[in-house]
Scaffold this active site. Structure first.
Site, mmCIF file in Angstrom:
data_model
loop_
_atom_site.group_PDB
_atom_site.id
_atom_site.type_symbol
_atom_site.label_atom_id
_atom_site.label_comp_id
_atom_site.label_asym_id
_atom_site.label_seq_id
_atom_site.Cartn_x
_atom_site.Cartn_y
_atom_site.Cartn_z
ATOM 1 N N HIS A 242 46.167 41.937 21.002
ATOM 2 C CA HIS A 242 46.388 41.228 22.274
ATOM 3 C C HIS A 242 46.403 39.700 22.098
ATOM 4 O O HIS A 242 47.306 39.022 22.588
ATOM 5 C CB HIS A 242 45.295 41.583 23.291
ATOM 6 C CG HIS A 242 45.118 43.052 23.519
ATOM 7 N ND1 HIS A 242 46.161 43.944 23.469
ATOM 8 C CD2 HIS A 242 44.022 43.798 23.808
ATOM 9 C CE1 HIS A 242 45.710 45.163 23.718
ATOM 10 N NE2 HIS A 242 44.413 45.103 23.912
ATOM 11 N N ARG A 336 39.334 33.882 20.546
ATOM 12 C CA ARG A 336 37.919 34.156 20.808
ATOM 13 C C ARG A 336 37.836 35.387 21.692
ATOM 14 O O ARG A 336 38.490 35.443 22.737
ATOM 15 C CB ARG A 336 37.396 32.934 21.563
ATOM 16 C CG ARG A 336 35.936 32.734 21.592
ATOM 17 C CD ARG A 336 35.617 31.432 22.292
ATOM 18 N NE ARG A 336 36.193 31.326 23.622
ATOM 19 C CZ ARG A 336 35.616 30.711 24.647
ATOM 20 N NH1 ARG A 336 34.441 30.135 24.491
ATOM 21 N NH2 ARG A 336 36.197 30.646 25.818
ATOM 22 N N LYS A 382 44.689 20.518 34.362
ATOM 23 C CA LYS A 382 43.586 19.588 34.646
ATOM 24 C C LYS A 382 44.035 18.185 34.250
ATOM 25 O O LYS A 382 44.528 17.978 33.133
ATOM 26 C CB LYS A 382 42.341 20.024 33.867
ATOM 27 C CG LYS A 382 41.783 21.328 34.439
ATOM 28 C CD LYS A 382 40.918 22.068 33.491
ATOM 29 C CE LYS A 382 39.608 21.382 33.215
ATOM 30 N NZ LYS A 382 38.739 22.266 32.389
ATOM 31 N N ASP A 400 47.334 22.908 40.850
ATOM 32 C CA ASP A 400 46.830 24.280 40.855
ATOM 33 C C ASP A 400 47.850 25.270 41.408
ATOM 34 O O ASP A 400 48.268 25.155 42.551
ATOM 35 C CB ASP A 400 45.550 24.272 41.712
ATOM 36 C CG ASP A 400 44.906 25.640 41.827
ATOM 37 O OD1 ASP A 400 45.359 26.574 41.150
ATOM 38 O OD2 ASP A 400 43.938 25.753 42.591
ATOM 39 N N LEU A 401 48.241 26.210 40.584
ATOM 40 C CA LEU A 401 49.089 27.306 41.063
ATOM 41 C C LEU A 401 48.276 28.596 40.956
ATOM 42 O O LEU A 401 48.189 29.199 39.889
ATOM 43 C CB LEU A 401 50.366 27.414 40.215
ATOM 44 C CG LEU A 401 51.239 28.640 40.440
ATOM 45 C CD1 LEU A 401 51.739 28.713 41.874
ATOM 46 C CD2 LEU A 401 52.422 28.647 39.489
ATOM 47 N N THR A 402 47.616 28.924 42.044
ATOM 48 C CA THR A 402 46.837 30.159 42.082
ATOM 49 C C THR A 402 47.682 31.204 42.795
ATOM 50 O O THR A 402 48.120 30.977 43.919
ATOM 51 C CB THR A 402 45.523 29.936 42.851
ATOM 52 O OG1 THR A 402 44.794 28.916 42.180
ATOM 53 C CG2 THR A 402 44.687 31.193 42.914
HETATM 54 N N1 LIG Z 1 43.349 28.091 40.392
HETATM 55 C C1 LIG Z 1 42.100 28.380 40.244
HETATM 56 O O1 LIG Z 1 41.650 29.444 40.619
HETATM 57 C C2 LIG Z 1 41.257 27.393 39.567
HETATM 58 C C3 LIG Z 1 39.983 27.753 39.241
HETATM 59 N N2 LIG Z 1 39.184 26.914 38.590
HETATM 60 C C4 LIG Z 1 37.854 27.398 38.259
HETATM 61 O O2 LIG Z 1 36.965 26.350 38.085
HETATM 62 C C5 LIG Z 1 36.040 26.649 37.075
HETATM 63 C C6 LIG Z 1 35.993 25.560 36.053
HETATM 64 O O3 LIG Z 1 37.287 25.357 35.517
HETATM 65 P P1 LIG Z 1 37.533 25.352 33.960
HETATM 66 O O4 LIG Z 1 38.940 25.120 33.682
HETATM 67 O O5 LIG Z 1 36.977 26.564 33.385
HETATM 68 O O6 LIG Z 1 36.801 24.034 33.542
HETATM 69 P P2 LIG Z 1 35.540 23.598 32.708
HETATM 70 O O7 LIG Z 1 35.992 22.477 31.878
HETATM 71 O O8 LIG Z 1 34.430 23.409 33.627
HETATM 72 O O9 LIG Z 1 35.264 24.784 31.743
HETATM 73 C C7 LIG Z 1 34.328 25.649 32.083
HETATM 74 C C8 LIG Z 1 34.338 26.625 30.984
HETATM 75 O O10 LIG Z 1 34.089 25.985 29.744
HETATM 76 C C9 LIG Z 1 33.374 26.827 28.908
HETATM 77 N N3 LIG Z 1 32.194 26.157 28.354
HETATM 78 C C10 LIG Z 1 30.977 26.024 28.879
HETATM 79 N N4 LIG Z 1 30.169 25.377 28.013
HETATM 80 C C11 LIG Z 1 30.911 25.078 26.949
HETATM 81 C C12 LIG Z 1 30.660 24.404 25.738
HETATM 82 N N5 LIG Z 1 29.467 23.901 25.449
HETATM 83 N N6 LIG Z 1 31.653 24.271 24.882
HETATM 84 C C13 LIG Z 1 32.853 24.745 25.145
HETATM 85 N N7 LIG Z 1 33.170 25.414 26.271
HETATM 86 C C14 LIG Z 1 32.198 25.569 27.165
HETATM 87 C C15 LIG Z 1 32.966 28.000 29.748
HETATM 88 O O11 LIG Z 1 33.882 29.058 29.474
HETATM 89 P P3 LIG Z 1 33.613 30.051 28.267
HETATM 90 O O12 LIG Z 1 32.346 30.760 28.534
HETATM 91 O O13 LIG Z 1 34.787 30.920 28.348
HETATM 92 O O14 LIG Z 1 33.530 29.256 27.033
HETATM 93 C C16 LIG Z 1 33.217 27.569 31.161
HETATM 94 O O15 LIG Z 1 33.602 28.618 32.004
HETATM 95 C C17 LIG Z 1 36.463 27.974 36.475
HETATM 96 O O16 LIG Z 1 35.690 28.994 37.021
HETATM 97 C C18 LIG Z 1 37.889 28.106 36.920
HETATM 98 O O17 LIG Z 1 38.291 29.447 37.033
HETATM 99 C C19 LIG Z 1 39.605 25.684 38.236
HETATM 100 C C20 LIG Z 1 40.861 25.259 38.567
HETATM 101 C C21 LIG Z 1 41.779 26.081 39.273
HETATM 102 O O1 LIG Z 2 42.993 47.353 24.363
HETATM 103 C C1 LIG Z 2 41.913 47.154 24.883
HETATM 104 O O2 LIG Z 2 41.852 46.453 26.043
HETATM 105 C C2 LIG Z 2 40.758 46.631 26.918
HETATM 106 C C3 LIG Z 2 40.827 45.500 27.919
HETATM 107 O O3 LIG Z 2 42.008 45.606 28.677
HETATM 108 P P1 LIG Z 2 42.114 44.878 30.086
HETATM 109 O O4 LIG Z 2 43.510 45.111 30.504
HETATM 110 O O5 LIG Z 2 41.097 45.530 30.976
HETATM 111 O O6 LIG Z 2 41.788 43.455 29.853
HETATM 112 C C4 LIG Z 2 39.445 46.655 26.173
HETATM 113 O O7 LIG Z 2 38.404 46.994 27.067
HETATM 114 C C5 LIG Z 2 39.487 47.698 25.077
HETATM 115 O O8 LIG Z 2 38.304 47.630 24.313
HETATM 116 C C6 LIG Z 2 40.676 47.447 24.168
HETATM 117 O O9 LIG Z 2 40.841 48.550 23.290
#
Ligand SMILES: NC(=O)C1=CN([C@@H]2O[C@H](COP(=O)(O)OP(=O)(O)OC[C@H]3O[C@@H](n4cnc5c(N)ncnc54)[C@H](OP(=O)(O)O)[C@@H]3O)[C@@H](O)[C@H]2O)C=CC1
Ligand SMILES: O=C1O[C@H](COP(=O)(O)O)[C@@H](O)[C@H](O)[C@H]1O
Length: 493
Positions: A242, A336, A382, A400-402
């Site tokens: 994936h 990751r 961002k 933002d395009l949600t």
């Molecule tokens: N259209 C929308 O719906 C939008 C939603 N948002 C929301 O706002 C929130 C914040 O936005 P986001 O872009 O994630 O911005 P941030 O820069 O705040 O990133 C937050 C993410 O960074 C990761 N993080 C936390 N600590 C660390 C670290 N020490 N080093 C590296 N990575 C770290 C975490 O994700 P991880 O655990 O994966 O590492 C965390 O979720 C999110 O929940 C996002 O979904 C923002 C903009 C638009």
């Molecule tokens: O192929 C797999 O994908 C699923 C996750 O799929 P998602 O569409 O729910 O994101 C994962 O749980 C499984 O371990 C893996 O084999």
């Protein structure tokens, strides 16, 4: 004379492994949605095939709770199950497939009839099943297509063996290797975002992009199904397929046309530029129970009774891939993925470099383009802006395009729905070609071998956490900057 199209001819969809989990939870519901929405050829019959002796009513009963039947759909559901049949037979006995062939033939009136075989069976019976389909069930007057699910081997050698086996039976145009991430809305959108927008394309390179982070997170562990997982681990389960597929769509050059083979040629090309992963570029983890958690969260991977007590199988991995071409040399592509983490999330995070010639005293944060695959499809960029009002300060904000806000009426189909429909229509754009697979294993086999041969111990992380703490340090080492200062306010619509 009446003009018939492909969609007027009889089609048969045979689901092998019809008694299993995948069939019940995913494939029967999917073919029902396609049937319900009148997307399939009108003369399509469905045949379940497995060793278990059961009737269509029993299959129906077992699938019922996964079918999401809405009020008013009862009549259509009846016609769907009336178009179903079930055949019990072995996977290795030709005679059983000859019987299956007779059942399929029963409804194939007219000059053309097409057949699709979905292999929802374990890899151990893969070879028998495909040989028997070829020898006893190939359509004599239409197409025969086979859909196969991962695992496509567990390393380069076993994958090549499987590819050679399939190539001895079918031509590539008949083989549909599913990677269901290729059926997801935002994964399919990657090409459009990149190649239909002049704003992104010129800056999509090593001059402007610092790093690319592609993440997959799941908030649950193996939950008693560790037996299968333990043999594969998260790298084979998610990363090698994936996440690498997403990487190739993010990094490939523009294809000559949208023809599936032109696209897949570009994906193969970019994969060929990637060196096998080195030990220094990987971190693996395994979850341990959280004593303060609830229910399953208390249990670590090794507490799963189906997992050997001394298993070193990773449930988390972070690996950095390097693409040695003119566009990407020196840009880390960080993949990751992990189970038993704090949230469900799949996203691509393209982090741009710091603005050169700073005039804002270091207050400008890096731009990030985030493509959120799930949950809640979104694309947000961002960026920095002047704080509104009299002040001249900088603020972090976003374009933002949600999808849920912008496309309120749109319903995003499930990945399997799109992909199975593609098999009916014969489009292979979103399926994995054998040379792509070969390149994927070339990149991953050496590191998998290194980890296994050297008994590398995964770093423990707590169930429900963001993963091993060491992973953030590693990220920082790959020019991924996290400031923690970005605050998002959900807009009120
Ligand atoms: N259209 C929308 O719906 C939008 C939603 N948002 C929301 O706002 C929130 C914040 O936005 P986001 O872009 O994630 O911005 P941030 O820069 O705040 O990133 C937050 C993410 O960074 C990761 N993080 C936390 N600590 C660390 C670290 N020490 N080093 C590296 N990575 C770290 C975490 O994700 P991880 O655990 O994966 O590492 C965390 O979720 C999110 O929940 C996002 O979904 C923002 C903009 C638009
Ligand atoms: O192929 C797999 O994908 C699923 C996750 O799929 P998602 O569409 O729910 O994101 C994962 O749980 C499984 O371990 C893996 O084999």
């Amino acid at each position: 004379m009446e003009n018939k199209t492909e969609f007027d001819y009889p089609h048969t969809f045979v689901l092998l492994g019809a008694s299993g989990d995948l069939a019940r939870k995913k494939i029967y519901p999917t073919i029902w949605y396609l049937y319900r929405d009148n997307l399939l050829p009108h003369n399509t019959k469905f045949i379940g095939y497995a060793r278990t002796k059961q009737s269509v009513s029993e299959v129906r009963e077992r699938c019922q709770k996964y079918m999401k039947i809405r009020p008013g759909e009862e009549e259509k559901l009846e016609t769907f199950w009336n178009a179903n049949n079930y055949v019990a037979g072995s996977y290795d006995g030709r005679i059983d497939y000859e019987f299956l062939n007779r059942i399929i033939s029963n409804h194939e009136k007219g000059p053309i009839a097409n057949r699709i075989f979905y292999l929802a069976v374990p890899p151990t019976v893969f070879e028998d099943v495909t040989v028997n389909i070829k020898n006893a069930c190939t359509s004599s007057k239409g197409f025969t297509r086979v859909i196969i699910e991962k695992p496509f081997g567990r390393d380069d050698v076993s994958s090549e063996k499987l590819s050679n086996h399939l190539a001895g039976l079918f031509i590539e145009e008949q083989i549909y290797r599913i990677d269901h991430y290729l059926g997801k809305e935002m994964v399919q959108n990657l090409m459009t975002i990149r190649f239909a927008n002049q704003i992104f394309n010129p800056a999509w390179n090593r001059e402007n992009i610092a790093s690319v982070l592609i993440s997959f997170k799941e908030p649950f562990g193996t939950e008693g199904r560790g037996g299968y997982f333990d043999d594969f681990g998260i790298i084979r389960d998610v990363m090698q397929n994936h996440l690498l597929q997403i990487l190739s769509l993010v990094a490939m050059e523009k294809p000559v046309t949208l023809n599936p083979n032109d696209i897949r040629d570009e994906k193969v090309k970019v994969l060929r530029h990637i060196q096998p992963i080195e030990l220094k570029d990987i971190l693996i983890g395994q979850y341990v129970g959280n004593p303060e958690g609830q229910g399953e969260e208390k249990l670590g991977y090794l507490d799963d009774p189906t997992v050997p007590g001394d298993s070193l199988t990773p449930t988390y991995a972070l690996a950095t891939l390097w693409i040695n071409n003119a566009r990407w040399q020196g840009v880390p592509f960080i993949l990751r993925c992990g189970k038993a983490l704090n949230e469900r999330k799949a996203e691509v995070r393209v982090q741009y470099k710091d603005v050169p010639g700073d005039i804002f005293s270091g207050h400008a944060k890096r731009n990030e383009l985030v493509i959120r695959v799930q949950p809640g499809e979104a694309l947000y960029l961002k960026m920095m802006s002047k704080s509104p009002g009299m002040k001249f300060d900088l603020v972090e904000t976003e374009l933002d395009l949600t999808y849920s806000a912008r496309y309120k009426e749109a319903s995003v189909p499930d990945a399997y729905e799109r992909l199975i429909l593609d098999v009916f229509t014969g489009t292979q754009m979103h399926f994995v070609r054998s040379d792509e697979l070969k390149e994927a294993w070339r990149v991953f086999t050496p590191i998998l071998k290194d980890l296994e041969d050297n008994h590398i111990k995964p770093v423990p992380y707590v169930y429900g956490s963001r993963g091993p703490k060491e992973a953030d340090d590693k990220l920082a080492g790959y020019d991924f900057k996290y400031s923690g200062s970005y605050k998002w306010k959900k807009p009120i619509h």
